[in-house]
Design a protein around this motif. Structure first.
Motif, PDB file in Angstrom:
ATOM      1  N   ARG A   1      24.817 -47.436  38.322  1.00  0.00           N
ATOM      2  CA  ARG A   1      25.654 -48.025  37.274  1.00  0.00           C
ATOM      3  C   ARG A   1      26.129 -49.428  37.693  1.00  0.00           C
ATOM      4  O   ARG A   1      26.184 -50.338  36.871  1.00  0.00           O
ATOM      5  N   VAL A   2      26.474 -49.581  38.975  1.00  0.00           N
ATOM      6  CA  VAL A   2      26.910 -50.892  39.466  1.00  0.00           C
ATOM      7  C   VAL A   2      25.781 -51.904  39.308  1.00  0.00           C
ATOM      8  O   VAL A   2      25.999 -53.030  38.851  1.00  0.00           O
ATOM      9  N   ASP A   3      24.543 -51.494  39.641  1.00  0.00           N
ATOM     10  CA  ASP A   3      23.403 -52.408  39.495  1.00  0.00           C
ATOM     11  C   ASP A   3      23.192 -52.789  38.036  1.00  0.00           C
ATOM     12  O   ASP A   3      22.942 -53.950  37.709  1.00  0.00           O
ATOM     13  N   GLU A   4      23.318 -51.788  37.171  1.00  0.00           N
ATOM     14  CA  GLU A   4      23.123 -52.025  35.736  1.00  0.00           C
ATOM     15  C   GLU A   4      24.152 -53.037  35.218  1.00  0.00           C
ATOM     16  O   GLU A   4      23.817 -54.011  34.542  1.00  0.00           O
ATOM     17  N   LEU A   5      25.440 -52.824  35.608  1.00  0.00           N
ATOM     18  CA  LEU A   5      26.516 -53.735  35.178  1.00  0.00           C
ATOM     19  C   LEU A   5      26.291 -55.131  35.744  1.00  0.00           C
ATOM     20  O   LEU A   5      26.478 -56.134  35.058  1.00  0.00           O
ATOM     21  N   ALA A   6      25.905 -55.164  37.030  1.00  0.00           N
ATOM     22  CA  ALA A   6      25.714 -56.459  37.685  1.00  0.00           C
ATOM     23  C   ALA A   6      24.613 -57.246  36.989  1.00  0.00           C
ATOM     24  O   ALA A   6      24.724 -58.468  36.808  1.00  0.00           O
ATOM     25  N   ARG A   7      23.535 -56.542  36.571  1.00  0.00           N
ATOM     26  CA  ARG A   7      22.445 -57.232  35.867  1.00  0.00           C
ATOM     27  C   ARG A   7      22.932 -57.738  34.519  1.00  0.00           C
ATOM     28  O   ARG A   7      22.698 -58.887  34.144  1.00  0.00           O
ATOM     29  N   MET A   8      23.670 -56.894  33.799  1.00  0.00           N
ATOM     30  CA  MET A   8      24.140 -57.265  32.460  1.00  0.00           C
ATOM     31  C   MET A   8      25.081 -58.475  32.523  1.00  0.00           C
ATOM     32  O   MET A   8      25.067 -59.336  31.657  1.00  0.00           O
ATOM     33  N   LEU A   9      25.897 -58.551  33.591  1.00  0.00           N
ATOM     34  CA  LEU A   9      26.926 -59.594  33.665  1.00  0.00           C
ATOM     35  C   LEU A   9      26.541 -60.733  34.610  1.00  0.00           C
ATOM     36  O   LEU A   9      27.347 -61.633  34.844  1.00  0.00           O
TER      37      LEU A   9
ATOM     38  N   LEU B   1      25.963 -60.632  37.887  1.00  0.00           N
ATOM     39  CA  LEU B   1      26.786 -60.587  39.101  1.00  0.00           C
ATOM     40  C   LEU B   1      25.989 -60.123  40.317  1.00  0.00           C
ATOM     41  O   LEU B   1      26.559 -59.948  41.405  1.00  0.00           O
ATOM     42  N   THR B   2      24.675 -59.924  40.123  1.00  0.00           N
ATOM     43  CA  THR B   2      23.877 -59.317  41.191  1.00  0.00           C
ATOM     44  C   THR B   2      23.996 -60.069  42.507  1.00  0.00           C
ATOM     45  O   THR B   2      24.106 -59.462  43.576  1.00  0.00           O
ATOM     46  N   ALA B   3      24.024 -61.395  42.436  1.00  0.00           N
ATOM     47  CA  ALA B   3      24.058 -62.178  43.682  1.00  0.00           C
ATOM     48  C   ALA B   3      25.449 -62.198  44.312  1.00  0.00           C
ATOM     49  O   ALA B   3      25.617 -62.659  45.438  1.00  0.00           O
ATOM     50  N   LEU B   4      26.439 -61.721  43.570  1.00  0.00           N
ATOM     51  CA  LEU B   4      27.822 -61.856  44.050  1.00  0.00           C
ATOM     52  C   LEU B   4      28.410 -60.539  44.525  1.00  0.00           C
ATOM     53  O   LEU B   4      29.601 -60.465  44.849  1.00  0.00           O
ATOM     54  N   LEU B   5      27.588 -59.481  44.575  1.00  0.00           N
ATOM     55  CA  LEU B   5      28.142 -58.142  44.799  1.00  0.00           C
ATOM     56  C   LEU B   5      28.938 -58.006  46.090  1.00  0.00           C
ATOM     57  O   LEU B   5      29.847 -57.200  46.172  1.00  0.00           O
ATOM     58  N   ALA B   6      28.594 -58.795  47.103  1.00  0.00           N
ATOM     59  CA  ALA B   6      29.281 -58.640  48.394  1.00  0.00           C
ATOM     60  C   ALA B   6      30.512 -59.530  48.499  1.00  0.00           C
ATOM     61  O   ALA B   6      31.234 -59.487  49.493  1.00  0.00           O
ATOM     62  N   ARG B   7      30.758 -60.356  47.475  1.00  0.00           N
ATOM     63  CA  ARG B   7      31.897 -61.294  47.568  1.00  0.00           C
ATOM     64  C   ARG B   7      33.225 -60.631  47.256  1.00  0.00           C
ATOM     65  O   ARG B   7      33.288 -59.643  46.551  1.00  0.00           O
ATOM     66  N   LYS B   8      34.287 -61.275  47.765  1.00  0.00           N
ATOM     67  CA  LYS B   8      35.647 -60.848  47.419  1.00  0.00           C
ATOM     68  C   LYS B   8      36.206 -61.831  46.386  1.00  0.00           C
ATOM     69  O   LYS B   8      35.684 -62.938  46.247  1.00  0.00           O
ATOM     70  N   PRO B   9      37.286 -61.478  45.677  1.00  0.00           N
ATOM     71  CA  PRO B   9      37.819 -62.357  44.627  1.00  0.00           C
ATOM     72  C   PRO B   9      38.065 -63.798  45.088  1.00  0.00           C
ATOM     73  O   PRO B   9      37.881 -64.734  44.321  1.00  0.00           O
ATOM     74  N   ALA B  10      38.491 -63.969  46.355  1.00  0.00           N
ATOM     75  CA  ALA B  10      38.803 -65.322  46.835  1.00  0.00           C
ATOM     76  C   ALA B  10      37.577 -66.235  46.767  1.00  0.00           C
ATOM     77  O   ALA B  10      37.712 -67.456  46.691  1.00  0.00           O
ATOM     78  N   GLY B  11      36.374 -65.653  46.780  1.00  0.00           N
ATOM     79  CA  GLY B  11      35.166 -66.480  46.784  1.00  0.00           C
ATOM     80  C   GLY B  11      34.529 -66.617  45.411  1.00  0.00           C
ATOM     81  O   GLY B  11      33.361 -67.002  45.311  1.00  0.00           O
TER      82      GLY B  11
ATOM     83  N   LEU C   1      35.610 -57.926  33.608  1.00  0.00           N
ATOM     84  CA  LEU C   1      34.968 -57.312  32.447  1.00  0.00           C
ATOM     85  C   LEU C   1      34.123 -56.113  32.894  1.00  0.00           C
ATOM     86  O   LEU C   1      34.192 -55.028  32.306  1.00  0.00           O
ATOM     87  N   GLY C   2      33.353 -56.318  33.966  1.00  0.00           N
ATOM     88  CA  GLY C   2      32.495 -55.243  34.479  1.00  0.00           C
ATOM     89  C   GLY C   2      33.321 -54.063  34.970  1.00  0.00           C
ATOM     90  O   GLY C   2      32.983 -52.910  34.725  1.00  0.00           O
ATOM     91  N   ARG C   3      34.427 -54.364  35.651  1.00  0.00           N
ATOM     92  CA  ARG C   3      35.299 -53.315  36.166  1.00  0.00           C
ATOM     93  C   ARG C   3      35.823 -52.458  35.010  1.00  0.00           C
ATOM     94  O   ARG C   3      35.897 -51.238  35.099  1.00  0.00           O
ATOM     95  N   ALA C   4      36.175 -53.148  33.879  1.00  0.00           N
ATOM     96  CA  ALA C   4      36.733 -52.434  32.733  1.00  0.00           C
ATOM     97  C   ALA C   4      35.664 -51.609  32.007  1.00  0.00           C
ATOM     98  O   ALA C   4      35.954 -50.557  31.454  1.00  0.00           O
ATOM     99  N   LEU C   5      34.400 -52.097  32.022  1.00  0.00           N
ATOM    100  CA  LEU C   5      33.344 -51.434  31.245  1.00  0.00           C
ATOM    101  C   LEU C   5      32.678 -50.287  31.995  1.00  0.00           C
ATOM    102  O   LEU C   5      31.995 -49.464  31.398  1.00  0.00           O
TER     103      LEU C   5
ATOM    104  N   VAL D   1      27.310 -58.344  25.370  1.00  0.00           N
ATOM    105  CA  VAL D   1      27.784 -57.116  26.016  1.00  0.00           C
ATOM    106  C   VAL D   1      28.240 -56.112  24.955  1.00  0.00           C
ATOM    107  O   VAL D   1      27.926 -54.929  25.018  1.00  0.00           O
ATOM    108  N   GLN D   2      28.948 -56.632  23.939  1.00  0.00           N
ATOM    109  CA  GLN D   2      29.446 -55.715  22.927  1.00  0.00           C
ATOM    110  C   GLN D   2      28.302 -55.121  22.115  1.00  0.00           C
ATOM    111  O   GLN D   2      28.330 -53.945  21.760  1.00  0.00           O
ATOM    112  N   GLN D   3      27.281 -55.945  21.867  1.00  0.00           N
ATOM    113  CA  GLN D   3      26.134 -55.412  21.134  1.00  0.00           C
ATOM    114  C   GLN D   3      25.389 -54.373  21.962  1.00  0.00           C
ATOM    115  O   GLN D   3      24.971 -53.341  21.455  1.00  0.00           O
ATOM    116  N   GLN D   4      25.248 -54.649  23.277  1.00  0.00           N
ATOM    117  CA  GLN D   4      24.518 -53.718  24.137  1.00  0.00           C
ATOM    118  C   GLN D   4      25.255 -52.406  24.317  1.00  0.00           C
ATOM    119  O   GLN D   4      24.650 -51.343  24.337  1.00  0.00           O
ATOM    120  N   THR D   5      26.585 -52.490  24.482  1.00  0.00           N
ATOM    121  CA  THR D   5      27.327 -51.273  24.821  1.00  0.00           C
ATOM    122  C   THR D   5      27.881 -50.576  23.577  1.00  0.00           C
ATOM    123  O   THR D   5      28.190 -49.397  23.634  1.00  0.00           O
TER     124      THR D   5
END
Lengths: 225, 280
Positions: free
Chosen positions: A110-118, A120-130, A141-145, A176-180
């Motif tokens: 599910r995380v991979d699916e969300l990351a692709r949709m949004l 975010l795939t390249a950023l998965l290891a980052r923290k908010p500060a980065g 948005l991804g966290r909420a969905l 995102v709204q159309q997809q989900t």
């Protein structure tokens, strides 16, 4: 579908008066209003973070007025995003699923699916500060969905973004709204944003709700057609 | 009339600000007085002792006992303080319960109370019926538990203050979002709030530990100054001074300074790291 029935909410000296509104399933509702008109208060009440004085909140036909926030099935993106400072993007996207005791493999998928949709795939290891503003917004948005909520609440999600990023985020929100197929309630004070995104636009002023006139034609219709 | 400039349009006279150097110099001089005082005290201590004195102090079994008791009691006090400071700080920061201001004021009492009065109050407390009841099972007064209790009664106040400020500074929205994501309050606290409060926890621990190590007045009254029993390092300094053994007193002081500096540096170093328990 979300239906508010004569909802009254008090926040200190401020009072939201008998708000009634309905957004059908899969529709994108926009709530407009000036700063201080009670938009955030209303969203907090829908989330269950603020007690309502009277009235009813129904989600998909279920009365959730007195349920704790966790049991409402609502995805909430607050104005300041409120990302979890100690967690990576991957942990953000998986958080709601971890709480729901999903299998690790299912969470990862599910995380991979969300990351692709949004994107975010390249950023998965980052923290908010980065993260940049737009990236942080996509993470929130991804966290909420992630847990496939029946309602998505967005509190001024584009207000802190620069012009280009805002354009990009608007497109993303629509796709995102159309997809989900999630029902959305998006709060803003920006008229263009409301016109661009909203199937229905509500106007909140001094604690009273009115429905804005229906737009003659929407870019969404054009895009869909 | 003195509107001389009104009718004469033209470039405004060039405005020149003076140099900022005198202002900054004043700030620097006033501020450095305190820093210099601290350093001068440490240098004076160091110049009054020698490695031989330090080694001699370390060879004394009484002082070795005091070192051990100081380190162990301060550590236990720190752990106990955090167990109280985290829930109390969190409650006071996030839940406006009735009487919160009163509790807030009560917590300040140990900070402002003269240490001797605090020790005397503890002593009296254990002369009451409930105190006697406890002492029937655990000897407290003039025994090791009294050392920990005396340290705890002051150190905990500092830890609670620190945790309260820490939780006040965290964005309550993160916790609220965690609730909407399916957490109950306990899960939101353990998974979101406490990890974000990590630095505050480290600071509270460091403060509590340092306060405990330096605690003297309440321990003297409540625990006595019995060698090989309730003697902690600050008691040693007092006892050695009272018999005129200045070298030993300073040697022990240097040990305390070194221990405090070491822990503060270690904790500072640990606080800058961000080890995060993986959630997913």
């Amino acid at each position: 579908m979300i239906r508010l029935h004569q909802l009254q909410v008090r926040a200190g000296a401020f009072q939201l008066a008998e708000i009634s509104l309905e957004i059908p399933t899969g529709q994108y509702g926009v709530l407009m209003g000036q700063t201080g008109s009670g938009k955030t208060t209303l969203l907090e009440a829908i989330c269950g973070l603020r007690r309502v004085t009277s009235g009813r909140i129904e989600l998909m036909g279920r009365d959730v007025t007195n349920l704790p926030p966790a049991d409402r099935g609502i995805g909430y993106v607050p104005q300041d995003r409120a990302l979890f400072q100690t967690m990576t993007v991957r942990e953000h996207l998986g958080f709601a699923l971890f709480i729901r005791r999903w299998e690790p493999a299912a969470i990862a998928a599910r995380v991979d699916e969300l990351a692709r949709m949004l994107g975010l795939t390249a950023l998965l290891a980052r923290k908010p500060a980065g993260l940049s503003g737009g990236e942080a917004q996509r993470v929130a948005l991804g966290r909420a969905l992630a847990s496939r909520p029946s309602l998505l609440l967005l509190d001024e999600p584009l207000s802190a973004l620069d012009e280009d990023t805002r354009e990009e985020m608007q497109n993303l929100l629509l796709s995102v709204q159309q997809q989900t197929g999630v029902t959305a309630l998006h709060v803003t004070h920006n008229r263009d944003e409301a016109a661009r995104l909203g199937d229905t636009v509500f106007q909140l002023a001094r604690g009273q709700l009115g429905q804005a006139p229906t737009r003659p034609h929407s870019p969404r219709d054009a895009a869909a057609g | 009339m003195n509107g001389a400039g009104a009718g004469q349009p033209g470039p405004a006279p060039i405005h020149r600000t003076g140099s900022d150097v005198p202002f900054l110099l004043c700030l620097g001089i006033l501020g450095s007085v305190y820093v210099v005082l601290i350093l001068a005290m440490l240098v004076a201590d160091a110049s009054f002792t020698s490695p031989a004195h330090l080694l001699q102090a370390l060879r004394s079994p009484e002082i070795r006992y005091a070192i051990k008791l100081s380190l162990i009691s301060s550590t236990i006090t720190t752990i106990l303080s955090l167990w109280v400071a985290v829930p109390l700080g969190y409650l006071m920061s996030r839940h406006p319960f009735p009487g919160r201001n009163l509790v807030d004021g009560i917590i300040d009492i140990p900070i402002v109370l003269p240490p001797l009065v605090l020790g005397l109050s503890l002593l009296i407390l254990f002369q009451t019926a409930p105190g006697h009841f406890i002492e029937r099972f655990v000897p407290v007064t003039y025994a090791i538990p009294s050392v920990i209790l005396a340290q705890f009664s002051v150190a905990c106040a500092f830890a609670v203050r620190t945790m309260r400020v820490t939780f006040d500074q965290l964005n309550p929205r993160s916790e609220q979002v965690a609730l909407t994501l399916g957490c109950n309050r306990s899960q939101a606290f353990w998974l979101v709030v406490l990890p974000e409060a990590r630095r505050g926890l480290v600071t509270a621990a460091a403060l509590a530990w340092a306060r405990s190590l330096g605690e003297f007045g309440p321990i003297l009254i409540f625990s006595g100054a019995t060698r090989m029993r309730t003697e902690v390092l600050s008691t040693t300094v007092f006892l050695e001074l009272s018999v005129g053994n200045l070298e030993a007193a300073i040697a022990v002081s240097i040990l305390m300074i070194l221990a405090a500096v070491l822990v503060l540096v270690l904790l500072r170093f640990a606080g800058s790291e961000t080890p995060v328990g993986r959630v997913v």
